[in-house]
Structures are given as C-alpha cells and as structure tokens.
Design an enzyme around this catalytic site. Structure first.
Site, PDB file in Angstrom:
ATOM      1  N   HIS A 431       0.941  -1.113  -0.095  1.00 19.38           N
ATOM      2  CA  HIS A 431      -0.044   0.020   0.121  1.00 19.38           C
ATOM      3  C   HIS A 431       0.885   1.076  -0.121  1.00 19.38           C
ATOM      4  O   HIS A 431       0.611   2.193  -0.665  1.00 19.38           O
ATOM      5  CB  HIS A 431      -0.982   0.002   1.383  1.00 19.38           C
ATOM      6  CG  HIS A 431      -1.720   1.287   1.351  1.00 19.38           C
ATOM      7  ND1 HIS A 431      -1.413   2.319   2.350  1.00 19.38           N
ATOM      8  CD2 HIS A 431      -3.167   1.386   0.768  1.00 19.38           C
ATOM      9  CE1 HIS A 431      -2.208   3.138   1.958  1.00 19.38           C
ATOM     10  NE2 HIS A 431      -3.050   2.833   1.301  1.00 19.38           N
ATOM     11  N   CYS A 762      34.974   0.921 -24.878  1.00 21.46           N
ATOM     12  CA  CYS A 762      34.282   0.738 -23.758  1.00 21.46           C
ATOM     13  C   CYS A 762      35.064   1.274 -22.180  1.00 21.46           C
ATOM     14  O   CYS A 762      34.435   1.364 -21.095  1.00 21.46           O
ATOM     15  CB  CYS A 762      33.747  -0.547 -23.123  1.00 21.46           C
ATOM     16  SG  CYS A 762      35.189  -1.750 -22.852  1.00 21.46           S
TER      17      CYS A 762
END
Length: 820
Positions: A431, A762
């Site tokens: 909730h 990279c």
C-alpha cells in the site's frame, strides 16, 4: 426465499452476466471480475465464481432504512484537512449504516445467491466479501483499497454482517477524503459488493502482478510479487515479498523468460482463524526454512505471466490502447491451482509522459541511517515523524517524512502531505508503495528497522535515485535534477552505447537514447548479488571458516545447490540488462576480477593465490582455462547459455578481457565451446577487449578468433605507458590523450575494419576527454560506450563531429569537381 427472487433477482448479478461496461452498476472491481470470468476463462485465466450485489442494492438500503437524510447532514461541509472532524463525521455515518442493517428483500436475494454458490462449492462455503465502489478503478481516479474486504466469511449470519460492513466502509475517513480529492460528491458514489469463492491461499501463497515495471514504467516485463498466505499482507505491505520479472517479448516467442528473482523475507502469513473472538483470519510466523525459499516455482511464475498477458491484451483490445494492468492473484493450497482475483488498469507509470527524462542526482552522501527497497526515483529531505498508530495521524505536519511499520488506506490523508514515506515492512506492491507512486513522492519500504533507527525530529534525506536500494541519509543533503529532452534529438551514425554493471539501473537507463550496452560488467553482479566465490560453491568442503560456510548455506537455501545459485543469479543479472535494451546488442564482459578481489568474496581466500601485483597477474582470460578456475568459468558460460537459449535473449555478446596472446585466445574459445558456447552457432558472436599492446599489434591474428574488438582505455593506457593506474605517485602521468595511446587506439580501429570486425571503445576516456571521442569518430570507430551520466554529452559531441566531417567531405568533393 421465494421463487420470484430466484428467477428475477433485482439486486444480484452473477459474474457470468457482467462485464467491464457495467461499472455504473457493479463498480470497477466486480465489472473486471465478470469481464475476466466471462471472456477469458476459456483462454486459461482462472477466476473463482461469484456474484455482485449491485449499487442499486446500496441505494435501496439507504432509502428503505431511512438513513439517507441523516447521512447527508452528517457529511455536509466536511473538510478533509480537519482530520479530527473528518474522523468524527465518518464514524457517525458508518454507525448509521451499521445500525440500519440490510432490508429483508435485499437480504433474501443475497442469501439465495450465496446458497447457489454453496451448491457449487459445498455447504457454508468460504467466501470473500469485497467492496466495489462505482467510481473506483477509473483511469483518472484509482487509489488503493478505499473500502473494506472481509475474508473467510461462512454462513448467513457472517455474510449479512460482512455485507453491512462493506456498505459502511464506503464512508471510511480515507474514502471520504478521496472523493473530495477526485471531485465526487459524498452521496454521488454508490457501492456494489462482490461475493466470490475464497481461494485457499492461506495454505499456499498469493500476491500482485503488474504488466510493467512499477518503478520505471518499462513496458516489456511482467512484475510479480508473492508471499505465503492470504493476499492482504502483500497488498497492505505487512510483509516483504518475493519478486519475479518475466520478459514479455521472448516469453511470447516460447522462451522461459524469468529474467529476475529476488527473495523476500516473507516473515509472516495471513491464514484462516479458528473463529475465536470473532476473528476469521490471523497472522502467524513463517518457519525460517520456508522464508529462505521462493514461494513460487518458475513454472508457476510463467503461468501467472501468461494469465497477466492475456488480461493485458484483452483490455488493450477493448480500449484500443496499450493497457498495463494491476492484478491480484492467489494459489489454492488444496488444489494447486492459480487464480486471478482482481484486475484493474495501472494508473501511474502507464500515463507518465516520457518526452523529458528526469534524473534526481545526490551531490553528496552522509551516514546511512536505514536502507530498504526504493519506490520511485526521486529524493526528498525533511523532519522525521514516526507514526505507529492511526490515532497519532493528527500530529503529522505537511512536508515531514512519514516513518511507520506499514501503512493502510486509513493513512492516505497524511500520506498526501508527506515529503517522503519510509516503512519497516512491505514490498514494491505494498500500500505504501502504490500510494507514494500515485503521489509522485519517494518511498523506502521494507527497511526492517526505520522506526527504531530513526527518531522524531531527525532531519534526513530519503533517496530513491540509486537503483533498487533506497537509502535514508543523515541530514539534509544537496541534490540536483537532470532533465533530458528526448524530443527531436538527432542520432549519430556512430553507435552510442552505455557501460552498465548494475542490473537495478537497467530499466531506468534504457530510456536514455542509446544503441545498446557496450560493456556489462559481471564483476558487479558477482560482488554485489552472488557474493560467494564460484569455486567455494562448487567445493564447499575446502572452505574451513564456519561463518563463511553458514553464509553460503543461507544465500543458497532457495536453490538446489551452490552451482544453481551461481548460474541462476548471474543469469538473472545479465538477463535484466539484456532485456532492458533488447533487441539491441548487449556486450557482456566475462569476469575480470583480480586475485585479491576474488579472495574478498565469501570463501574466496581458500582458492586464490597471493600476488604482489594482481593488476598484471592471474586475471581475465588466463583464469578461464586454468585448472584453478576452469570450473568457475564453466558456471559463467552456463549463465550466458541460460540467458541466450532458455530466456531467448540472443542479443547478448560475450567478451573476453585481458587476453594476452593469440594462443591464449584459442584456448579460451575452445573452453567456451566445451561449455556449449560455440562461436557462430545460434548467432553467437565473441568480442575481445583490446587493452594489451599485443591485441592491436597482432590484430589480424586475433581477428581469426573474435568478431569484434572493444578498446579498454584504462588498461591500454596503463600498458602502453607502463604506468600503474592505481599509483598515486604517477597519477598525473596517466593520460589517455598521450600520442602513443592514441596511436594504439587508431591501430585497433583500423585493424578491426581491415578484418571486417566490429570496433568499439568501452573505457571512460571519451567522456573524460571529449577530444578523444572526436578523434575516434574521425578514425571510423563503430561504437562508443560510456557511463550513462556521460552518454548524452558524448552523443552531442559525436553528432557535431560527424556534421563537421560531412562538411569537410562536401568541401573536398566540391574542390574535386572544380579541378575536373
């Protein structure tokens, strides 16, 4: 009960007779249950039978019993900001309804319908009695759990009491405040009641499904949470559930695409009560052995995902638009069947605008006071207010940080004025999580200790901007918001990829304009998720430390053995990244930990040598065919195969790091083949890191073993210049812009092109030094991969460079034409 009521009930409609167009009569919850029961049953979506008491029954009740005018007077002029007055008025209206009860003619129809349900399921069958307001679950108005649900209701007396409770719950404090927020008059909304056969999940498990990722809005996954017992604990956030992700595209193609699993604590479960003191359900502790296991099998996860996709596709067809769904499910412990018990449109991420990408970034960090699961991606600061009981809600002030064990719908009036929410219990479908998402505020759930480690008045910063983990930091920390306008951004010809090691960040980073992942580092997954040395999992008998052995036992408890733990955990980390960027290329570098880093893993010291210079020691490719690690590399290969073959993510390209010689390259390729990764089979390509001078000096020879080269600028600079990149003394001499390093990069790019192989970089050099990005583009590199926070700036630099090259080419062409 007369035959007239049986033949022509005025206030009862069975699920088989209602559909999604009946919201005005039976509310969103019941309309959706009827739609699924009627339309999707034959497709394998299992919904328990039941019936609805229509909203007309509610209007009949308040008119026939004479309470309507008193209700209107009690609610006239209600102010949601006056919490005490709101509570008093709500209590008065609920008391009026409970005292009025249910008119006999309405009750006769309800009782007769219940008896028919008992004919199907057995005498005094157990039912769930659920409220379904006629304004709920609409696209513009959907908060979690405004009215009450009653479980394990048996017999006429209990059913009548539960129905009265449902009618009264239309006027809970939260529901009254909700209607004010949504612009509904208090007497304009009716209430239908759903009465459906209970699923005996008290003997099994239950949870929630979203057909997208709840935190990022990533649409290509089904997200499932699960815990033992009845589902109220998961929905209310009373437990930390297991989490599972299924990747939609390859699952639809027939792959077993469970790409991610995270085990929750599942510390308690809601079960049927023996009925003492009027209780129908009660919470009991879950035995530790069950807590350490997953409460669903992969087959069950895939079955739930199948139902969820059928529901999503059905509602999308009906609406004519993609319709991500919020679904509740339950497993029957007596029959083993899986049931869907509720479904409604997801109303937060599916309606989020994506024209502007917004990232919250902390500028500094401090002491971590508490840690849990992050909800959302924002940051907020404020004073702590600990609320342990709803009677304390009136003490809460706007802008404070709400800290509690968990939240319930009663708390929503104060949740709406909180800067952030922190709970001890609950997962990302609790909730607290659902409401904070609706409100657009950060929440950290499932911390275990927030109500103890934090104190009223503490000034803290709540950060949900660091992946799956959410943090509560001491003090008010500075942060900034980065906004990237995604509209009309020009894409360069050079592929712009990102470096990514943390699977938690994959879904959110996938929204940054990109061409895939140029470097996915296994080290992060191994170090942060697996935490155990692979050889220790294969040979625990060699681990002598009892504490380490106990740690291994707990980490692997949910798996058949240590091998399965390593392979699945690694595969799930890789798959999460691969799925986020599918079908774009995701280059996965096989492990490149150094011996000292491997030794730091649990059980690692028993298997690692002590080296004076691990940077140049037993690392990368040399480990893969060595008897000291060959079995561990086999597990890495199995993980890659699982991702590519079982999950269908063939966009994964393995890459070999720190490969010193051509002979070593051949040994590694052969070792991979022995482990089922054969270059060229099933579209498998292999890349190599180009970071050792031998790689570019013998690039023609290395090209016979690999399909692509990716420059690792850090190690390449270190080895070209002969500088230890970790040396403080030589740090200022470490420079990727050195002429020799640039020459090495050029040889790598040109050598790859000469051999028809992919070329990329990279390392972080193009981000740290924009002129390197420009240099590489001019050299003709195929791809540049940098960290996500640098990607957009580097992309803009590359676009400008390509435009300059185009202009230069046009000038040259024009001059050539003139000379002719």
């Amino acid at each position: 009960m007369g035959s007239v009521a049986e033949k022509h009930p005025r206030y009862i409609r069975w699920f088989k007779d209602i559909g999604i167009d009946d919201v005005p009569s039976v509310g969103g919850k019941n309309a959706s249950l009827g739609e699924m029961y009627r339309e999707l049953g034959e497709e394998g979506v299992n919904v328990p039978n039941g019936f609805a008491v229509t909203a007309e029954g509610y209007w009949h009740m308040i008119s026939e019993t004479g309470v309507r005018e008193e209700m209107e007077r009690a609610l006239d002029g209600v102010d949601k900001n006056d919490v005490a007055d709101l509570a008093s008025r709500g209590s008065r209206v609920r008391e009026l309804i409970r005292n009025a009860g249910i008119p006999d003619d309405l009750w006769a129809e309800i009782a007769e319908a219940y008896d028919r349900l008992c004919d199907q399921y057995g005498k005094d069958t157990d039912v769930a009695v659920r409220s379904s307001a006629t304004a709920e679950d609409l696209p513009s108005a959907s908060f979690a759990g405004q009215q009450e649900t009653f479980l394990n209701v048996r017999g006429h007396d209990a059913l009548r009491e539960a129905c009265t409770g449902c009618f009264a719950s239309l006027f809970t404090d939260r529901a009254i405040a909700y209607r004010i927020d949504q612009g509904f008059g208090q007497m304009d909304v009716g209430l239908s009641i759903g009465i459906m056969k209970m699923v005996r999940s008290d003997l099994a498990s239950s949870g929630v499904i979203f057909t997208l990722d709840t935190e990022t809005g990533f649409r290509d996954v089904v997200f499932i949470t699960a815990a033992y017992g009845l589902g109220e604990n998961v929905v209310q956030g009373a437990v930390n559930p297991d989490e599972y992700y299924v990747f939609k595209p390859t699952f639809r193609q027939g792959s077993r695409a469970v790409i991610r699993k995270k085990r929750g604590d599942k510390e308690k479960k809601l079960i049927y009560s023996d009925g003492g003191a009027g209780r129908r359900t009660e919470n009991v502790e879950v035995p530790e052995g069950d807590r350490l296991r997953f409460c669903l099998t992969d087959d069950e996860v895939l079955s739930l995902a199948s139902s969820a996709l059928k529901i999503e596709e059905h509602y999308s067809r009906k609406s004519g638009n993609p319709e991500p769904m919020d679904i509740e499910w339950a497993k029957d412990g007596e029959t083993g069947e899986l049931f869907i018990v509720q479904s409604r449109p997801e109303t937060v991420q599916s309606r989020r605008a994506v024209d502007v990408l917004e990232n919250h970034v902390l500028d500094s960090r401090s002491k971590v006071l508490s840690k849990g699961r992050s909800v959302g991606s924002k940051i907020a600061s404020g004073k702590v207010r600990i609320i342990t009981d709803k009677t304390q809600l009136s003490t809460f002030r706007p802008g404070e940080i709400l800290v509690s064990v968990s939240t319930t719908p009663d708390w929503e009036p104060v949740m709406k004025i909180a800067a952030a929410i922190v709970t001890d219990q609950g997962g990302r479908t609790s909730h607290a999580a659902i409401v904070s998402r609706e409100l657009g505020i950060p929440a950290v759930v499932g911390t275990d200790d927030a109500t103890r480690s934090l104190h009223d008045g503490d000034v803290v910063t709540v950060s949900c901007a660091e992946g799956d983990d959410g943090f509560v930091y001491e003090g008010r920390l500075p942060f900034h918001v980065e906004r990237i306008d995604l509209g009309g951004m020009k894409r360069p010809r050079t592929e712009m990829m990102m470096n990514l090691g943390n699977p938690d960040e994959a879904f959110s980073h996938s929204f940054i304009p990109n061409d895939g992942v140029g470097l996915a580092r296994l080290e992060f997954i191994i170090g942060s998720y697996i935490r155990v040395h692979p050889m220790a999992l294969l040979h625990p008998e060699k681990v002598k430390d009892r504490q380490e052995l106990e740690g291994i036992k707990r980490l692997t408890a949910a798996y058949p053995d240590g091998e399965a733990y390593f392979v699945e955990s690694l595969a799930h980390g890789i798959a999460t990244i691969a799925a986020a960027f599918y079908p774009k290329e995701v280059v996965v570098r096989m492990s490149d930990l150094k011996s000292n880093e491997y030794a730091a893993l649990i059980g690692g010291s028993a298997f690692e040598p002590k080296e004076n210079n691990p940077m140049l020691g037993f690392r990368g490719a040399s480990r893969y065919y060595s008897d000291q690690y060959r079995e561990g590399f086999g597990l890495e290969c199995r993980a890659i195969r699982m991702v590519r073959e079982d999950m269908g993510l063939r966009n994964v390209v393995p890459m070999i790091p720190f490969c010193r010689t051509v002979e070593e390259a051949k040994k590694v390729v052969e070792e991979m083949g022995r482990n089922g990764l054969v270059r060229g089979e099933n579209d498998l390509r292999l890349y190599i890191m180009c970071e050792i001078p031998n790689n570019f000096l013998l690039i023609d020879e290395f090209s016979q073993c690999f399909d692509g080269f990716s420059v690792g600028s850090n190690d390449l600079t270190q080895l070209v210049l002969g500088i230890d990149r970790d040396s403080d003394i030589l740090a200022k001499e470490f420079d990727e812009r050195d002429e020799g390093v640039l020459k090495a990069m050029s040889l790598s790019v040109r050598g790859a092109r000469r051999n028809g192989r992919h070329s990329g970089i990279c390392g972080q050099a193009p981000a740290d030094h924009p002129e390197i990005a420009e240099f590489l583009v001019r050299e003709g590199i195929d791809s540049i991969s940098v960290d996500p926070d640098s990607l957009m700036n580097v992309t803009l630099r590359v676009v400008r460079t390509e435009e300059a090259l185009e202009r230069e080419k046009n000038i040259e062409d024009e001059e050539g034409r003139r000379k002719k």
